[in-house]
Design a protein around this motif. Structure first.
Motif, short mmCIF file in Angstrom:
data_model
loop_
_atom_site.label_atom_id
_atom_site.label_comp_id
_atom_site.label_asym_id
_atom_site.label_seq_id
_atom_site.Cartn_x
_atom_site.Cartn_y
_atom_site.Cartn_z
N VAL A 1 14.80 0.31 -6.12
CA VAL A 1 15.19 0.59 -4.74
C VAL A 1 14.51 1.86 -4.24
CG1 VAL A 1 17.13 1.27 -3.28
CG2 VAL A 1 17.37 -0.65 -4.84
N THR A 2 14.45 2.89 -5.11
CA THR A 2 13.81 4.14 -4.69
C THR A 2 12.33 3.96 -4.41
OG1 THR A 2 15.41 5.40 -5.98
CG2 THR A 2 13.38 6.53 -5.33
N LEU A 3 11.62 3.29 -5.33
CA LEU A 3 10.17 3.17 -5.19
C LEU A 3 9.76 2.03 -4.27
CD1 LEU A 3 9.02 3.83 -8.87
CD2 LEU A 3 8.88 5.37 -6.93
N GLN A 4 10.38 0.85 -4.42
CA GLN A 4 9.93 -0.33 -3.70
C GLN A 4 10.54 -0.47 -2.31
OE1 GLN A 4 10.83 -3.52 -6.44
NE2 GLN A 4 8.88 -3.29 -7.50
N VAL A 5 11.70 0.11 -2.10
CA VAL A 5 12.38 -0.05 -0.80
C VAL A 5 12.22 1.19 0.07
CG1 VAL A 5 14.59 -0.49 0.33
CG2 VAL A 5 14.02 -1.68 -1.80
N LEU A 6 12.32 2.37 -0.54
CA LEU A 6 12.29 3.60 0.25
C LEU A 6 10.90 4.20 0.39
CD1 LEU A 6 15.54 5.34 -1.09
CD2 LEU A 6 15.26 3.88 0.92
N ILE A 7 10.07 4.11 -0.64
CA ILE A 7 8.77 4.79 -0.63
C ILE A 7 7.62 3.83 -0.38
CG2 ILE A 7 7.19 6.23 -1.97
CD1 ILE A 7 9.58 7.35 -3.46
N GLN A 8 7.56 2.73 -1.14
CA GLN A 8 6.40 1.84 -1.07
C GLN A 8 6.17 1.26 0.33
OE1 GLN A 8 6.25 -1.02 -4.23
NE2 GLN A 8 4.85 -2.37 -3.14
N PRO A 9 7.20 0.82 1.08
CA PRO A 9 6.92 0.26 2.41
C PRO A 9 6.19 1.21 3.35
CG PRO A 9 9.13 -0.29 1.73
CD PRO A 9 8.61 0.69 0.72
N LYS A 10 6.37 2.53 3.16
CA LYS A 10 5.67 3.48 4.03
C LYS A 10 4.16 3.45 3.78
CE LYS A 10 9.65 6.60 4.21
NZ LYS A 10 10.17 7.97 3.94
N PHE A 11 3.76 3.05 2.58
CA PHE A 11 2.34 3.00 2.26
C PHE A 11 1.71 1.65 2.62
CE2 PHE A 11 3.91 6.42 -0.36
CZ PHE A 11 2.86 7.33 -0.40
N VAL A 12 2.48 0.58 2.58
CA VAL A 12 1.91 -0.74 2.82
C VAL A 12 2.19 -1.28 4.22
CG1 VAL A 12 2.11 -1.33 0.39
CG2 VAL A 12 3.95 -1.96 1.94
N SER A 13 2.98 -0.58 5.02
CA SER A 13 3.32 -1.10 6.35
C SER A 13 2.10 -1.27 7.22
CB SER A 13 4.33 -0.17 7.04
OG SER A 13 3.78 1.13 7.18
N ASP A 14 1.17 -0.32 7.16
CA ASP A 14 -0.05 -0.44 7.95
C ASP A 14 -0.92 -1.59 7.47
OD1 ASP A 14 0.74 1.71 9.44
OD2 ASP A 14 -0.41 3.17 8.27
N ALA A 15 -0.89 -1.87 6.18
CA ALA A 15 -1.74 -2.93 5.63
C ALA A 15 -1.15 -4.31 5.90
CB ALA A 15 -1.92 -2.72 4.14
N VAL A 16 0.14 -4.47 5.68
CA VAL A 16 0.77 -5.78 5.79
C VAL A 16 1.14 -6.09 7.23
CG1 VAL A 16 2.69 -7.19 5.04
CG2 VAL A 16 1.60 -5.65 3.43
N ASP A 17 1.92 -5.20 7.85
CA ASP A 17 2.33 -5.36 9.25
C ASP A 17 3.01 -6.71 9.47
OD1 ASP A 17 2.53 -3.82 11.46
OD2 ASP A 17 0.61 -4.38 12.33
N LEU A 18 3.90 -7.08 8.56
CA LEU A 18 4.67 -8.30 8.67
C LEU A 18 6.15 -7.96 8.69
CD1 LEU A 18 2.95 -10.76 6.14
CD2 LEU A 18 2.80 -10.83 8.62
N SER A 19 6.92 -8.74 9.41
CA SER A 19 8.35 -8.53 9.44
C SER A 19 8.96 -8.87 8.09
CB SER A 19 8.99 -9.38 10.54
OG SER A 19 8.85 -10.76 10.24
N LEU A 20 10.11 -8.30 7.80
CA LEU A 20 10.78 -8.55 6.53
C LEU A 20 11.16 -10.02 6.38
CD1 LEU A 20 13.09 -5.40 6.28
CD2 LEU A 20 10.94 -5.84 5.06
N THR A 21 11.62 -10.62 7.48
CA THR A 21 12.00 -12.03 7.44
C THR A 21 10.81 -12.91 7.11
OG1 THR A 21 13.75 -11.63 9.07
CG2 THR A 21 13.05 -13.91 8.74
N LEU A 22 9.68 -12.66 7.76
CA LEU A 22 8.48 -13.46 7.51
C LEU A 22 7.95 -13.23 6.10
CD1 LEU A 22 6.46 -15.44 8.62
CD2 LEU A 22 5.15 -13.53 9.55
N SER A 23 8.03 -11.99 5.60
CA SER A 23 7.59 -11.71 4.24
C SER A 23 8.42 -12.49 3.23
CB SER A 23 7.68 -10.21 3.94
OG SER A 23 6.85 -9.48 4.81
#
Length: 358
Positions: free
Chosen positions: A281-303
């Protein structure tokens, strides 16, 4: 005074509802074709993703004066190294898992009986309790291992095609870079759109690999400290499942948690689940999305939906390749259509809303 064009706007050739239904029908036919050709499509997409990741190696080599064929060879070698590491990790984890089931068959059987008895004591129906406890029976786990082994065998059979695809795609990569020179400036928007797609895919997998390695090391060390058998196997599983969006954490925690129940009882099982929750939760939910949001740019539902959808269409590889496939569909179908900006915005592309503003 604003000038009004007296020429009436021509009526559409087809009603909008017919256009939508025709598009949906064409999409269903295309997806049905992918489903029946999934044994070829899966390796093809995997090879494409690996070449996209390795392709930037070409640019510094060519700037240093290397011939094009040597830069292509370097890309192919790097891609083969990545594939070799993947195969070695999966082979090691698979063999260790089979050995683990054989070594702990008696403990698994006893734990299955204890779980079934405890569920019956809580008032659960006897058949349902037996079915729940059967998850830990060696025969069930062996059957699961056999099905996984069959899947791995199919993947390895398709591995030959992946090797061939990598060679061809790496060789074509140098030619695609000259598209603008061949077609002129009119092709520039299309080139930029697919350059953005390639950059997004590359950044997504690089960031996921980095965070997956961190998660695997932490989880593996924690399992080793707790005394859970073969922690390296579960660390490899944590690394691989990190590439599955949203539900990868659940897939990675179930096997070590069940094994912890077998060797250490409920306290160890709950400890493993708690450690995985805190770390992931700490790494994949709180930190990692900040690094991949620009790359993926997909909604959570669609992902989340893309994982289930592409797994159904092309098999197990679809879970790992779901994000690139979804990004590719968006780039091909909606990327060049200004009227589809709202669809791209619904999918999570924030730049589509900014581009539509006057």
């Amino acid at each position: 005074m604003k000038r009004v064009d007296p020429t009436p706007r021509p009526a559409p050739a087809l009603p909008p509802s017919v256009v939508v239904l025709t598009g949906l029908a064409a999409g269903v036919i295309a997806l049905a074709g992918l489903y029946f050709a999934r044994e070829l499509v899966g390796p093809l997409v995997l090879a494409a993703v690996i070449v996209i990741i390795c392709h930037p190696l070409r640019h510094p080599l060519e700037r240093r004066g290397w011939p094009s064929w040597t830069a292509t060879t370097a890309v192919i070698v790097l891609a083969y190294l990545i594939l070799a590491v993947m195969v070695a990790l999966l082979w090691f984890a698979g063999t260790q898992f089979v050995r683990l089931v054989a070594d702990y068959s008696d403990e698994l059987q006893a734990t299955a009986q204890n779980v079934a008895a405890w569920l019956q004591s809580t008032g659960l129906d006897g058949d349902a309790a037996d079915a729940a406890g059967a998850v830990l029976k060696p025969a069930t786990i062996a059957s699961f291992a056999a099905s996984v082994g069959g899947t791995v065998l199919n993947v390895l059979t398709a591995f030959f095609f992946v090797l061939a695809y990598v060679i061809f795609m790496a060789a074509d990569g140098s030619r695609y870079s000259r598209a603008e020179a061949a077609f002129g400036a009119s092709i520039r928007p299309t080139v930029r759109r697919f350059q953005a797609f390639n950059t997004g895919v590359r950044r997504y997998y690089v960031v996921n690999a980095a965070f997956g390695a961190v998660v695997a090391v932490i989880d593996g060390l924690a399992l080793w400290a707790l005394g859970v058998p073969v922690p390296v196997v579960w660390a490899i599983l944590a690394f691989v499942t990190n590439f599955v969006p949203n539900i990868g954490f659940v897939l990675g925690v179930i096997p070590p948690a069940l094994l912890a129940l077998v060797v250490g009882g409920w306290p160890m099982m709950l400890t493993v689940i708690a450690i995985y929750c805190v770390v992931n939760v700490t790494l994949q939910v709180l930190i990692q999305p900040k690094f991949v949001s620009d790359a993926v740019d997909l909604s959570l539902t669609l992902s989340f939906f893309s994982v289930i959808f592409w797994t159904f269409i092309i098999g197990p590889l679809g879970a790992i390749l779901s994000i690139p496939l979804t990004l590719l569909v968006r780039a091909l179908v909606f990327g060049g259509d200004d009227g589809a900006r709202w669809i791209r915005w619904l999918s999570g592309e924030s730049a589509a809303a900014r581009a539509s503003r006057p």
